[in-house]
Scaffold this motif. Sequence first.
Motif, short mmCIF file in Angstrom:
data_model
loop_
_atom_site.label_atom_id
_atom_site.label_comp_id
_atom_site.label_asym_id
_atom_site.label_seq_id
_atom_site.Cartn_x
_atom_site.Cartn_y
_atom_site.Cartn_z
N ARG A 134 0.84 -1.21 0.00
CA ARG A 134 0.00 0.00 0.00
C ARG A 134 0.87 1.25 0.00
N ARG A 135 1.90 1.25 0.84
CA ARG A 135 2.81 2.41 0.92
C ARG A 135 3.47 2.65 -0.43
N ASP A 136 3.96 1.58 -1.05
CA ASP A 136 4.62 1.73 -2.35
C ASP A 136 3.66 2.29 -3.40
N ALA A 137 2.43 1.81 -3.41
CA ALA A 137 1.43 2.29 -4.37
C ALA A 137 1.14 3.77 -4.14
N ASN A 138 0.95 4.15 -2.87
CA ASN A 138 0.67 5.56 -2.56
C ASN A 138 1.85 6.46 -2.93
N GLU A 139 3.08 5.97 -2.70
CA GLU A 139 4.25 6.77 -3.08
C GLU A 139 4.34 6.94 -4.60
N ALA A 140 3.98 5.89 -5.32
CA ALA A 140 4.00 5.98 -6.79
C ALA A 140 2.98 7.01 -7.27
N ILE A 141 1.81 7.05 -6.61
CA ILE A 141 0.79 8.05 -6.97
C ILE A 141 1.29 9.46 -6.66
N LYS A 142 1.95 9.61 -5.50
CA LYS A 142 2.48 10.93 -5.13
C LYS A 142 3.57 11.40 -6.09
N LYS A 143 4.35 10.46 -6.61
CA LYS A 143 5.37 10.83 -7.60
C LYS A 143 4.72 11.38 -8.86
N LEU A 144 3.58 10.82 -9.22
CA LEU A 144 2.86 11.31 -10.40
C LEU A 144 2.37 12.74 -10.18
N ILE A 145 1.97 13.07 -8.94
CA ILE A 145 1.55 14.44 -8.64
C ILE A 145 2.73 15.38 -8.79
N LYS A 146 3.89 14.97 -8.23
CA LYS A 146 5.08 15.82 -8.30
C LYS A 146 5.53 16.02 -9.73
N ALA A 147 5.35 15.01 -10.56
CA ALA A 147 5.72 15.12 -11.97
C ALA A 147 4.69 15.95 -12.74
N GLU A 148 3.65 16.38 -12.02
CA GLU A 148 2.58 17.22 -12.56
C GLU A 148 1.84 16.57 -13.73
N SER A 149 1.78 15.24 -13.69
CA SER A 149 1.03 14.55 -14.73
C SER A 149 -0.30 14.03 -14.18
N LEU A 150 -0.60 14.42 -12.91
CA LEU A 150 -1.81 13.91 -12.29
C LEU A 150 -2.42 14.98 -11.39
N PRO A 151 -3.71 15.30 -11.58
CA PRO A 151 -4.35 16.24 -10.68
C PRO A 151 -4.50 15.64 -9.28
N GLU A 152 -4.52 16.53 -8.27
CA GLU A 152 -4.57 16.05 -6.89
C GLU A 152 -5.85 15.30 -6.56
N ASP A 153 -6.99 15.74 -7.11
CA ASP A 153 -8.24 15.05 -6.79
C ASP A 153 -8.24 13.62 -7.35
N VAL A 154 -7.65 13.41 -8.50
CA VAL A 154 -7.54 12.06 -9.06
C VAL A 154 -6.61 11.21 -8.19
N ALA A 155 -5.53 11.85 -7.70
CA ALA A 155 -4.60 11.15 -6.82
C ALA A 155 -5.28 10.72 -5.52
N LYS A 156 -6.11 11.62 -4.97
CA LYS A 156 -6.82 11.28 -3.73
C LYS A 156 -7.76 10.10 -3.97
N ASP A 157 -8.45 10.10 -5.12
CA ASP A 157 -9.33 8.98 -5.46
C ASP A 157 -8.51 7.69 -5.60
#
Length: 187
Positions: A134-157
């Motif tokens: 779970r931690r690894d998956a959440n970190e991968a999602i957060k990396k996508l936010i930092k790379a600005e290829s993912l909006p925050e609301d989609v990341a939260k979902d």
Amino acid sequence: MTEVKAIIAQGKEKMEKAVLHLEESLVTIRAGKANPAILNPVMVDYYGSMMPINQVASINTPDAKTIIVAPWEKKMLPVIEKAILTSGIGLTPSNNGEHIRLIIPPLTEDRRKELVKQVRNEGENARVALRNIRRDANEAIKKLIKAESLPEDVAKDGEAEVQKVTDSYNKKIDELLALKEKEIMTV
């Protein structure tokens, strides 16, 4: 969005493997009944190479308290007997010259409690694996936010979906542990 789905799918796959590993671990814990899987960890020296016991002998359970190991080659009897004795599974083999008989002794109350502790420990190891996934998956999602290829609301979902998946696999672990504990504690 497809990146998040890929991360979740990958996490699900890893969690499934963790649950399967737990199932395999629980099968080898004897619960007072004869089960050929008890012998899974036993390795036999077969002409210089270590082989699982089920590849050098047939393993049968004629009744609930007995396991019969019939080697395919008679000269393997003492080798298999020694492997069972040194494996640490806690069973003493009885060799009659044709096959090896293992009698499963009834479990004492103290031994049952020890086995339940062992089962819970295996379950906790599986839960730790789930949390790491779970931690690894959440970190991968957060990396996508930092790379600005993912909006925050989609990341939260996505993180919420990862948590739902984790909860469902935690529930599977709880069910497996409850079944094994019931099996052990049933006299």
